[in-house]
Motif scaffolding. Sequence first.
Motif, PDB file in Angstrom:
ATOM      1  N   ARG A  34       0.654  -1.246   0.119  1.00  0.00           N
ATOM      2  CA  ARG A  34      -0.046  -0.142   0.040  1.00  0.00           C
ATOM      3  C   ARG A  34       0.678   1.253  -0.107  1.00  0.00           C
ATOM      4  NH1 ARG A  34      -1.999   3.994  -0.138  1.00  0.00           N
ATOM      5  NH2 ARG A  34      -3.768   5.134   0.495  1.00  0.00           N
ATOM      6  N   TYR A  35       2.113   1.225   0.605  1.00  0.00           N
ATOM      7  CA  TYR A  35       2.840   2.404   0.612  1.00  0.00           C
ATOM      8  C   TYR A  35       4.379   1.972   0.029  1.00  0.00           C
ATOM      9  CZ  TYR A  35      -0.777   3.873   3.962  1.00  0.00           C
ATOM     10  OH  TYR A  35      -1.772   4.142   4.511  1.00  0.00           O
ATOM     11  N   SER A  36       5.057   2.910  -0.013  1.00  0.00           N
ATOM     12  CA  SER A  36       6.467   2.810  -0.593  1.00  0.00           C
ATOM     13  C   SER A  36       7.083   1.678   0.244  1.00  0.00           C
ATOM     14  CB  SER A  36       7.184   3.969  -0.636  1.00  0.00           C
ATOM     15  OG  SER A  36       8.554   3.913  -0.931  1.00  0.00           O
TER      16      SER A  36
ATOM     17  N   ARG B 203      10.003   3.429   2.148  1.00  0.00           N
ATOM     18  CA  ARG B 203       9.449   4.138   3.471  1.00  0.00           C
ATOM     19  C   ARG B 203       9.279   2.966   4.521  1.00  0.00           C
ATOM     20  NH1 ARG B 203       3.797   7.439   3.831  1.00  0.00           N
ATOM     21  NH2 ARG B 203       3.978   8.090   6.011  1.00  0.00           N
TER      22      ARG B 203
ATOM     23  N   VAL C 245       4.686   2.824  -5.740  1.00  0.00           N
ATOM     24  CA  VAL C 245       3.732   1.833  -4.785  1.00  0.00           C
ATOM     25  C   VAL C 245       3.176   1.076  -5.470  1.00  0.00           C
ATOM     26  CG1 VAL C 245       1.808   2.074  -2.998  1.00  0.00           C
ATOM     27  CG2 VAL C 245       3.374   3.796  -3.296  1.00  0.00           C
TER      28      VAL C 245
ATOM     29  N   PRO D 245      -1.541   1.146  -4.812  1.00  0.00           N
ATOM     30  CA  PRO D 245      -1.759   2.312  -4.253  1.00  0.00           C
ATOM     31  C   PRO D 245      -3.432   2.352  -3.574  1.00  0.00           C
ATOM     32  CG  PRO D 245      -1.475   2.734  -6.168  1.00  0.00           C
ATOM     33  CD  PRO D 245      -1.128   1.524  -5.985  1.00  0.00           C
TER      34      PRO D 245
END
Length: 478
Positions: free
Chosen positions: A95-97, A100, A226, A229
């Motif tokens: 869902r996110y990088s 990160r 991503v 996303p």
Amino acid sequence: MSREGERSMGTGTMHDGANDSLTRPPLFRDGSFWGLTATQFLGAFNDNVFKQQLLLLFVAVPTATGSMDLQGVATIAFSIPFVLFSGFAGYLSDRYSKRRVIVLSKVAEIVVMAAGVLGFIAFGFAGLPAWLILYLMIVLFAMGGQSAFFGPGKYGILPELFRKRDLPPANSLILMTTFMAVIFGSALAGLLMDVLDDRLWIGGLLTVAIAAVGTWTSLAIRKTPVAAPELRFSADCVAIPSDVRQAMRDDRQLTRALIATSLFWTGAALVQLIVNTVGKNQLGLEDRHTSLMVTGISIGIAIGGALGAPLLGHGVNLRASMMAGWAVVVTLVAISFPGSELTHWLGFRGMFVALTVLGAFTSIFSIPLQVLMQARPPEALKGRVIATQNLLNWVGICGAGLIYQAADSVLAKYELPPSWNFLAVAAILSVMLLVFFPKFERQSGPVITGSLDPLVAEKLRRSRNRRKPKETGDPPTA
């Protein structure tokens, strides 16, 4: 990165064509590869310094009636977070990088290592009372939680960063450097135990500093798009997501690889606990020499990782993997036999050599399965498939803690040497190889390139659209 390159990364049709070569640099000139390798190296080093110190402390915990081996309980404490959080971690990595997620996980490592320092300070003043054992188990739990969130991003980002043809050498080299970290970390843990005695907090400060450096090196990993996303959180994200379950139903090879890897890690976790007990209780070694036996396994894994790229090529060589698996079983049987008077017939030096050989075969066994699980899923599912792999692996490792505590109690009751536990590991791995190991594909012989991503993705799309009847003549993907 061009929009065309980004689209290819998000659709599950990534290949080693012209676009892939243009948008991704060669492996050894890729700063992200070195940043990820350094980050993984430092994290593995810290994990093994801290965990091996606690395992050595828990081999013989003083009790009112003698001593108790709590290594199995410690293994369970470290494993449970992977069982609880791996699914959610996989959701976050899709869902996110992934970059990160990796960076934030490394920040959490700094906090966990600082908590470990506080526990070691208390150990210097109070010894090992029950409340401190509980506290250190909680720190182990937190360390497992940090690693659970780090894992899906770390492995799932590899296909996003590197060309598909670079995945086998990337996995081999990262595996090799990881177990170099395990070598140094395990060896240092035993040395710190013997040299620092009740001042283990000094070594703890070193682990905090290394966690900070690892956070810095994670910043060298470049950002990637991503994967999903629009993915929404649902209840099945905390276990095995429905899309992953569908992929496992459609792709039998993927399912077999996941189960085989889980059982293999069950055996691997048991081996480390058994080696610690054999070293301290059966051979009567100091902590530093016991840890050196553990590093023998890691040295072998590093050697196997270095040999993996030239031996296994740019595909998934399942025949080589199975042969290496049976070699592991034979080695385990050989080292299970004790010597006279509850010692061991190989002694320290012989055990070190045997465990090094065991580690080399372990590495050659695991690399093809790891590449298979990275290459086969559709692009948007890779993070969650890796998280599922972590979940199943750690269910196995948690089970290893239970198996070890039960087996150790039985051997202690009948005054049998702990080396007999290696036979239990050999039995588990034999079942894995005979029943759950992926099948060889007829069309490609021993090498599978992972080119079935689009086929599996199409099956997933068809499964969501029930308007057309499913064709009964289609054979399952093997």
